[in-house]
Motif scaffolding. Structure first.
Motif, PDB file in Angstrom:
ATOM      1  N   ARG A   2       9.000  18.234  32.801  1.00  0.00           N
ATOM      2  CA  ARG A   2       8.276  17.040  32.338  1.00  0.00           C
ATOM      3  C   ARG A   2       8.808  15.799  33.046  1.00  0.00           C
ATOM      4  O   ARG A   2       8.046  14.959  33.504  1.00  0.00           O
ATOM      5  CB  ARG A   2       8.408  16.924  30.819  1.00  0.00           C
ATOM      6  CG  ARG A   2       7.677  15.764  30.210  1.00  0.00           C
ATOM      7  CD  ARG A   2       7.862  15.785  28.684  1.00  0.00           C
ATOM      8  NE  ARG A   2       7.361  14.606  28.052  1.00  0.00           N
ATOM      9  CZ  ARG A   2       6.109  14.426  27.648  1.00  0.00           C
ATOM     10  NH1 ARG A   2       5.230  15.385  27.801  1.00  0.00           N
ATOM     11  NH2 ARG A   2       5.746  13.298  27.073  1.00  0.00           N
ATOM     12  N   GLN A   3      10.122  15.698  33.137  1.00  0.00           N
ATOM     13  CA  GLN A   3      10.736  14.540  33.785  1.00  0.00           C
ATOM     14  C   GLN A   3      10.389  14.500  35.269  1.00  0.00           C
ATOM     15  O   GLN A   3      10.125  13.434  35.815  1.00  0.00           O
ATOM     16  CB  GLN A   3      12.255  14.562  33.581  1.00  0.00           C
ATOM     17  CG  GLN A   3      12.921  13.275  33.940  1.00  0.00           C
ATOM     18  CD  GLN A   3      12.352  12.092  33.182  1.00  0.00           C
ATOM     19  OE1 GLN A   3      12.064  12.154  31.989  1.00  0.00           O
ATOM     20  NE2 GLN A   3      12.150  10.998  33.883  1.00  0.00           N
ATOM     21  N   ILE A   5       7.698  15.577  36.636  1.00  0.00           N
ATOM     22  CA  ILE A   5       6.303  15.137  36.723  1.00  0.00           C
ATOM     23  C   ILE A   5       6.219  13.624  36.561  1.00  0.00           C
ATOM     24  O   ILE A   5       5.523  12.940  37.322  1.00  0.00           O
ATOM     25  CB  ILE A   5       5.430  15.863  35.679  1.00  0.00           C
ATOM     26  CG1 ILE A   5       5.363  17.364  35.992  1.00  0.00           C
ATOM     27  CG2 ILE A   5       4.032  15.257  35.623  1.00  0.00           C
ATOM     28  CD1 ILE A   5       4.754  18.212  34.876  1.00  0.00           C
ATOM     29  N   VAL A   6       6.939  13.074  35.595  1.00  0.00           N
ATOM     30  CA  VAL A   6       6.936  11.622  35.365  1.00  0.00           C
ATOM     31  C   VAL A   6       7.483  10.893  36.586  1.00  0.00           C
ATOM     32  O   VAL A   6       6.912   9.894  37.039  1.00  0.00           O
ATOM     33  CB  VAL A   6       7.734  11.261  34.085  1.00  0.00           C
ATOM     34  CG1 VAL A   6       7.934   9.752  33.970  1.00  0.00           C
ATOM     35  CG2 VAL A   6       7.035  11.814  32.848  1.00  0.00           C
ATOM     36  N   THR A  36       0.537  24.420  34.931  1.00  0.00           N
ATOM     37  CA  THR A  36       1.860  23.949  34.492  1.00  0.00           C
ATOM     38  C   THR A  36       1.789  22.483  34.082  1.00  0.00           C
ATOM     39  O   THR A  36       2.363  22.083  33.066  1.00  0.00           O
ATOM     40  CB  THR A  36       2.902  24.153  35.612  1.00  0.00           C
ATOM     41  OG1 THR A  36       2.958  25.536  35.937  1.00  0.00           O
ATOM     42  CG2 THR A  36       4.277  23.654  35.186  1.00  0.00           C
ATOM     43  N   ARG A  39       0.486  22.084  30.630  1.00  0.00           N
ATOM     44  CA  ARG A  39       1.396  22.509  29.554  1.00  0.00           C
ATOM     45  C   ARG A  39       2.205  21.314  29.040  1.00  0.00           C
ATOM     46  O   ARG A  39       2.648  21.310  27.899  1.00  0.00           O
ATOM     47  CB  ARG A  39       2.347  23.592  30.052  1.00  0.00           C
ATOM     48  CG  ARG A  39       1.759  24.969  29.948  1.00  0.00           C
ATOM     49  CD  ARG A  39       2.808  26.015  30.215  1.00  0.00           C
ATOM     50  NE  ARG A  39       2.475  26.575  31.523  1.00  0.00           N
ATOM     51  CZ  ARG A  39       3.319  27.125  32.355  1.00  0.00           C
ATOM     52  NH1 ARG A  39       4.586  27.220  32.052  1.00  0.00           N
ATOM     53  NH2 ARG A  39       2.917  27.590  33.505  1.00  0.00           N
ATOM     54  N   TYR A  40       2.389  20.331  29.902  1.00  0.00           N
ATOM     55  CA  TYR A  40       3.206  19.174  29.541  1.00  0.00           C
ATOM     56  C   TYR A  40       2.382  17.951  29.145  1.00  0.00           C
ATOM     57  O   TYR A  40       2.853  17.118  28.370  1.00  0.00           O
ATOM     58  CB  TYR A  40       4.142  18.817  30.700  1.00  0.00           C
ATOM     59  CG  TYR A  40       5.187  19.868  30.940  1.00  0.00           C
ATOM     60  CD1 TYR A  40       6.351  19.888  30.198  1.00  0.00           C
ATOM     61  CD2 TYR A  40       4.976  20.867  31.888  1.00  0.00           C
ATOM     62  CE1 TYR A  40       7.304  20.870  30.391  1.00  0.00           C
ATOM     63  CE2 TYR A  40       5.925  21.856  32.097  1.00  0.00           C
ATOM     64  CZ  TYR A  40       7.084  21.855  31.343  1.00  0.00           C
ATOM     65  OH  TYR A  40       8.021  22.839  31.532  1.00  0.00           O
ATOM     66  N   PHE A  41       1.185  17.838  29.692  1.00  0.00           N
ATOM     67  CA  PHE A  41       0.331  16.675  29.425  1.00  0.00           C
ATOM     68  C   PHE A  41      -1.104  17.133  29.217  1.00  0.00           C
ATOM     69  O   PHE A  41      -1.634  17.896  30.026  1.00  0.00           O
ATOM     70  CB  PHE A  41       0.396  15.677  30.591  1.00  0.00           C
ATOM     71  CG  PHE A  41       1.774  15.167  30.840  1.00  0.00           C
ATOM     72  CD1 PHE A  41       2.305  14.151  30.074  1.00  0.00           C
ATOM     73  CD2 PHE A  41       2.561  15.737  31.828  1.00  0.00           C
ATOM     74  CE1 PHE A  41       3.603  13.708  30.288  1.00  0.00           C
ATOM     75  CE2 PHE A  41       3.855  15.301  32.053  1.00  0.00           C
ATOM     76  CZ  PHE A  41       4.382  14.277  31.276  1.00  0.00           C
ATOM     77  N   LEU A  47      -0.184  11.129  30.652  1.00  0.00           N
ATOM     78  CA  LEU A  47       0.946  10.950  31.567  1.00  0.00           C
ATOM     79  C   LEU A  47       1.097   9.485  31.954  1.00  0.00           C
ATOM     80  O   LEU A  47       2.195   8.922  31.884  1.00  0.00           O
ATOM     81  CB  LEU A  47       0.762  11.818  32.808  1.00  0.00           C
ATOM     82  CG  LEU A  47       1.724  11.594  33.972  1.00  0.00           C
ATOM     83  CD1 LEU A  47       3.171  11.818  33.545  1.00  0.00           C
ATOM     84  CD2 LEU A  47       1.349  12.505  35.137  1.00  0.00           C
ATOM     85  N   THR A  54       8.773   4.869  30.053  1.00  0.00           N
ATOM     86  CA  THR A  54       9.934   5.651  30.487  1.00  0.00           C
ATOM     87  C   THR A  54      10.806   4.835  31.430  1.00  0.00           C
ATOM     88  O   THR A  54      12.034   4.766  31.267  1.00  0.00           O
ATOM     89  CB  THR A  54       9.475   6.951  31.191  1.00  0.00           C
ATOM     90  OG1 THR A  54       8.756   7.758  30.255  1.00  0.00           O
ATOM     91  CG2 THR A  54      10.655   7.718  31.753  1.00  0.00           C
TER      92      THR A  54
END
Length: 191
Positions: A2-3, A5-6, A36, A39-41, A47, A54
């Motif tokens: 996740r991090q 991706i951010v 993938t 799955r996170y966003f 996002l 963040t």
């Protein structure tokens, strides 16, 4: 993941803008599949709305780590400004993320400004409580915080645009900021 991706998204937005930060470009940069990513966003917008908050937290933590807890008044404010410029130099795309967020990531923009402005108001209130800033009413502090944040933002843009071109730009930015803030906040009002 996740991090990652951010972080990738922040760089892409900073280099190309929100409009060019497609899911395809992001997953290609991170080296993952779109499945993938999702799955996170749930959406690209989800996002986008966490990228700025963040990095706001990272910026505030960085500034806090670079300010001497014992410093006061103008010296404390200058340490905050120097740390801010150092953060911006390390994250040159941060200014673009902030600039475009009001249109492209309104929820993230609101969260950013709520956290940053309210934090700055609390900082100014502590300076008032210590007697370092005098002559302002408590209701003036939000407007002062907004003015100082706007000045910082513009100084950062000037500083970034001259990096590598004008060796003294940092010193000039800091000198101008100090003159402005010292006279505006840390000198007793004339009677």
């Amino acid at each position: 993941m996740r991090q990652r991706i951010v972080e990738s998204t922040a760089r892409i937005i900073g280099e190309r803008g929100y409009a060019e930060a497609s899911v395809a470009r992001i997953v290609d940069d991170v080296g993952i599949s779109q499945g993938t990513f999702y799955r996170y966003f749930e959406t690209r917008q989800d996002l986008f709305d966490i990228v700025l908050p963040t990095y706001a937290e990272r910026m505030l933590t960085f500034i806090q780590e670079h300010v001497d807890a014992e410093s006061t008044g103008i010296e404390r404010e200058m340490q905050r400004m120097k740390a801010f410029l150092d953060f911006v130099a390390d994250h040159p795309w941060f200014a673009r993320i902030v600039d475009e967020a009001n249109v492209q990531a309104p929820a993230g923009n609101d969260a950013y400004f709520d956290r940053v402005v309210n934090g700055y108001v609390r900082t100014l209130q502590r300076a008032v409580d210590r007697g370092e800033i005098v002559g302002y009413d408590p209701e003036d502090l939000e407007g002062i915080a907004l003015a100082l944040l706007a000045a910082r933002s513009y100084y950062a843009k000037v500083y970034l645009s001259s990096m590598g071109h004008v060796g003294k730009s940092r010193d000039a930015v800091l000198k101008g900021y100090r003159a402005f803030v010292e006279r505006a906040l840390f000198m007793p009002p004339c009677r």
